[in-house]
Design an enzyme around this catalytic site. Structure first.
Site, PDB file in Angstrom:
ATOM      1  N   LYS A 127     -26.599 -23.372 -15.828  1.00 25.39           N
ATOM      2  CA  LYS A 127     -26.126 -24.171 -16.958  1.00 25.39           C
ATOM      3  C   LYS A 127     -24.619 -23.995 -17.125  1.00 25.39           C
ATOM      4  CE  LYS A 127     -27.189 -20.473 -20.228  1.00 25.39           C
ATOM      5  NZ  LYS A 127     -27.896 -20.076 -21.454  1.00 25.39           N
ATOM      6  N   ARG A 146     -34.404 -17.510 -32.577  1.00 22.72           N
ATOM      7  CA  ARG A 146     -33.501 -18.642 -32.336  1.00 22.72           C
ATOM      8  C   ARG A 146     -34.330 -19.867 -31.968  1.00 22.72           C
ATOM      9  NH1 ARG A 146     -29.035 -18.215 -27.607  1.00 22.72           N
ATOM     10  NH2 ARG A 146     -30.965 -18.282 -26.371  1.00 22.72           N
ATOM     11  N   TYR A 155       6.985 -17.404 -27.466  1.00 17.17           N
ATOM     12  CA  TYR A 155       6.885 -17.927 -28.823  1.00 17.17           C
ATOM     13  C   TYR A 155       6.768 -16.802 -29.844  1.00 17.17           C
ATOM     14  CZ  TYR A 155       6.108 -22.668 -27.064  1.00 17.17           C
ATOM     15  OH  TYR A 155       6.250 -23.891 -26.453  1.00 17.17           O
ATOM     16  N   MET A 181       0.574 -22.725 -23.618  1.00 18.62           N
ATOM     17  CA  MET A 181      -0.369 -23.720 -23.128  1.00 18.62           C
ATOM     18  C   MET A 181      -0.479 -23.728 -21.604  1.00 18.62           C
ATOM     19  SD  MET A 181      -0.534 -27.823 -23.840  1.00 18.62           S
ATOM     20  CE  MET A 181      -0.704 -27.613 -25.615  1.00 18.62           C
TER      21      MET A 181
END
EC number: 5.1.1.1
Length: 358
Positions: free
Chosen positions: A35, A130, A255, A303
């Site tokens: 998955k 769950r 930053y 980023m």
């Protein structure tokens, strides 16, 4: 020219890890869990590399259909089950098994008109709370599924562990006892063990094991490493230095001027950042592997880039490769520095990262 950043996927590592798990659970069939795009390793890449697995576990119908379209013939199991009545004809057409865990799914099966029955794995909530039918509901639900013409017989049975990745936690034993008492003497397959169950709880192995993270060479247990079990990391996340700079003591970097050099050094800028899925919250000191050694991240991850302290005497050059995690730098170690789990790191890579078989 090789793309950067890239996730290099080792087919030999995947095959080794499957062999290790088969050895750990020699009486069980293996439902390889692929998955979340094969845990970030590429769904079809992984399924093709693990073509000797007895079946594949998936979260969504779309994943199963992709495997069938890619030529995968093995048993497929939807671990969350189907969500809509319109899914049922697709399960039949493509020979896909489904977990059943909720009243709404039972009603859809009872009301459907299908060309042949669906293979069902009834999920028991043995303590995770769950998904699954409770012990109190089990007998009634099992009887309804047995009476339903749209359900193939025998019905298979499963549960999922809450704390198997804590080897000293007795709760896994409680869950095993609950499941085994409920399902004693019933026909069909049984599956309890995830990766942690297969590695740490041999009595849970059953007819099938459902390993996920261990197939990719990663230990499911915090503080442990896949190598301790003979597992090999299947992913090397690689980028490269795009700048090497002399940096003076007292100068900040990045930053917010978050980090300031205490002494003269050389900094390297690596072409990967949170836009690629590398966590922005990776703290100072998180290791990166450059030219045979660990070097620490300094400043904030941005980023597209992150910065590492190469050291005052560094001879590293622009273009040199940087390993973010992999064979030389276990993803478990990186995850521990960041305060997360390896599962999250490997599954959160974005499409900007090229995934390729090495």
């Amino acid at each position: 020219m090789k793309p950067f950043p890239r996730a290099e996927i080792s087919s030999s590592a995947l095959q080794n890890n499957l062999a290790v798990l088969r050895q750990q659970a020699s009486r069980s069939q293996v439902m390889a869990v692929v998955k979340a795009n094969g845990y970030g390793h590429g769904l079809l890449n992984v399924a093709n590399c693990l073509h000797t697995a007895d079946g594949f576990g998936l979260a969504r119908l779309e994943e199963a259909l992709e495997l069938r379209a890619g030529g995968v013939k093995a048993r497929l199991l939807l671990l969350e089950g189907f969500f809509r009545s319109t899914d049922l004809p697709l399960l039949v057409a493509h020979d896909i098994d489904t977990v059943v865990h909720h009243e709404s799914q039972i009603e859809m099966l009872e009301q459907a008109t299908l060309s042949k029955p669906v293979t069902v794995w009834l999920k028991v909530d043995s303590g995770m709370h769950r998904l699954g039918v409770t012990p109190e509901q089990f007998a009634q639900v099992y009887a309804r599924l047995t009476a339903c013409d749209n359900v193939a017989k025998p019905i298979h049975l499963m549960t999922h562990f809450a704390c198997a990745d804590e080897p000293e936690n007795h709760y896994t034993q409680v869950q095993m006892q609950t499941f085994n008492q409920l399902t004693a003497d019933l026909p069909g397959f049984r599956t309890l063990a995830n990766s942690a169950g297969a590695l740490y709880w041999p009595k849970s192995q059953g007819d099938w094991i459902r390993p996920g993270i261990a197939l990719y060479g990663v230990s499911p247990v915090t503080g442990d490493c896949g190598a301790n079990h003979g597992l090999i990391p299947a992913m090397n996340l690689v980028s490269r230095l795009i700048a090497v700079r002399d940096h003076k003591a007292g100068q900040p970097v990045g930053y917010g001027c978050y980090w300031t050099a205490k002494q003269d050094t050389r900094l390297g800028v690596v072409a990967i950042g949170y836009g690629d899925g590398y966590p922005r919250n990776a703290p100072e000191g998180t290791p990166v592997w450059v030219n045979g050694r660990r070097v620490p991240i300094v400043g904030r991850v941005s980023m597209d880039m992150l910065t590492v302290d190469l050291g005052a005497d560094a001879t590293d050059l622009v273009g040199d490769e940087a390993l973010l995690w992999g064979a030389a730098l276990p993803v478990e170690e990186v995850a521990e520095h960041i305060g997360t789990i390896a599962y999250e790191l490997v599954t959160k890579l974005t499409p900007r990262v090229a995934v390729c078989l090495a």
